[in-house]
Design a protein around this motif. Structure first.
Motif, short mmCIF file in Angstrom:
data_model
loop_
_atom_site.label_atom_id
_atom_site.label_comp_id
_atom_site.label_asym_id
_atom_site.label_seq_id
_atom_site.Cartn_x
_atom_site.Cartn_y
_atom_site.Cartn_z
N UNK A 46 24.05 -75.57 -21.28
CA UNK A 46 23.74 -74.49 -20.35
C UNK A 46 24.01 -74.94 -18.92
N UNK A 47 23.61 -76.16 -18.61
CA UNK A 47 23.86 -76.70 -17.27
C UNK A 47 25.37 -76.80 -16.99
N UNK A 48 26.15 -77.07 -18.04
CA UNK A 48 27.60 -77.21 -17.89
C UNK A 48 28.37 -75.93 -18.11
N UNK A 49 27.67 -74.80 -18.22
CA UNK A 49 28.25 -73.46 -18.43
C UNK A 49 29.00 -73.32 -19.74
N UNK A 50 28.74 -74.22 -20.69
CA UNK A 50 29.33 -74.08 -22.02
C UNK A 50 28.50 -73.15 -22.89
N UNK A 51 27.30 -72.83 -22.46
CA UNK A 51 26.41 -71.89 -23.13
C UNK A 51 25.64 -71.14 -22.05
#
Length: 223
Positions: A46-51
């Motif tokens: 989530x922090x890496x915008x993958x989720x």
């Protein structure tokens, strides 16, 4: 401030993350520990915008992630965030240098690529791989490949480095060496770093340690 999680929750068929808030500044090094299945990788994704979170907000580089389109998110992932995973994911048909330069290959400005090549050489020297830059991954040890993966994550001078079990596939000696390397590069590059790990030795090298348990994130005063 590089990144911020504001009351982030994630649900699948059950709650995984519950109202998690976390702020990351330049130069921070943060370890997140917790049992398997506790949601550590989900939080990092989530922090890496993958989720995406089920609720709450993610702020990266001053931008609210939910307001960004796909192209803007791709830019954030490629230029603002560096990723290191448990497996190095180097392409076997490319040399070490070519693997490291993959994030800058889409650049049309050759001067940007040239600067990246100089940076790659400097960082490879820093991690003891300058004499391996023309080797294929199959000719290198697992530890050497993982060090190369760290260099690849740093090639675009990211503000934020996210590492998911980066020492999980290494033996004790190589795990300790990679842990020291990460903390040294964190200081030298002045990046914010978040590391998900089962290793308390690696966690103790970070400035702050958090434990994720039952969907909640709590700061540990002593790791």
């Amino acid at each position: 401030m590089l990144a911020e999680l504001q009351q982030v929750s994630k649900h699948y068929d059950h709650p995984v993350l519950k109202e998690i808030s976390l702020t990351i500044h330049r130069g921070d090094s943060i370890a997140i520990v917790g049992p398997s299945g506790s949601g550590k990788s989900t939080l990092l994704n989530i922090l890496g915008t993958l989720d995406r979170p089920s609720s709450g907000r993610v702020i990266l580089n001053g931008e609210a992630v939910e307001l960004l389109d796909d192209n803007q998110l791709a830019w954030i992932r490629n230029r603002f965030i560096g990723f290191v995973f448990q497996r190095h994911y180097l392409l076997p048909q490319l040399t070490l240098l070519e693997n490291i330069l993959l994030p800058v290959l889409p650049e049309k400005d050759r001067s940007v690529v040239k600067v990246a090549e100089h940076r790659a050489s400097r960082l490879l020297g820093r991690v003891g791989l300058i004499d391996r830059m023309t080797h294929l991954p199959g000719e290198l040890s697992v530890g050497e490949c993982q060090r190369a993966a760290v260099v690849r994550a740093l090639i675009n001078k990211p503000g934020l480095l996210l590492a998911d079990e980066p020492t999980g596939s290494l033996d004790e000696e190589h795990a300790s060496a990679l842990g020291r390397l990460l903390t040294e590069l964190n200081l030298e590059e002045e990046i914010g770093m978040v590391v998900v790990t089962h290793s308390m030795e690696l966690a103790r090298g970070m400035k702050e340690v958090y434990r994720l348990h039952s969907g909640r994130l709590e700061k540990l005063e002593e790791a």
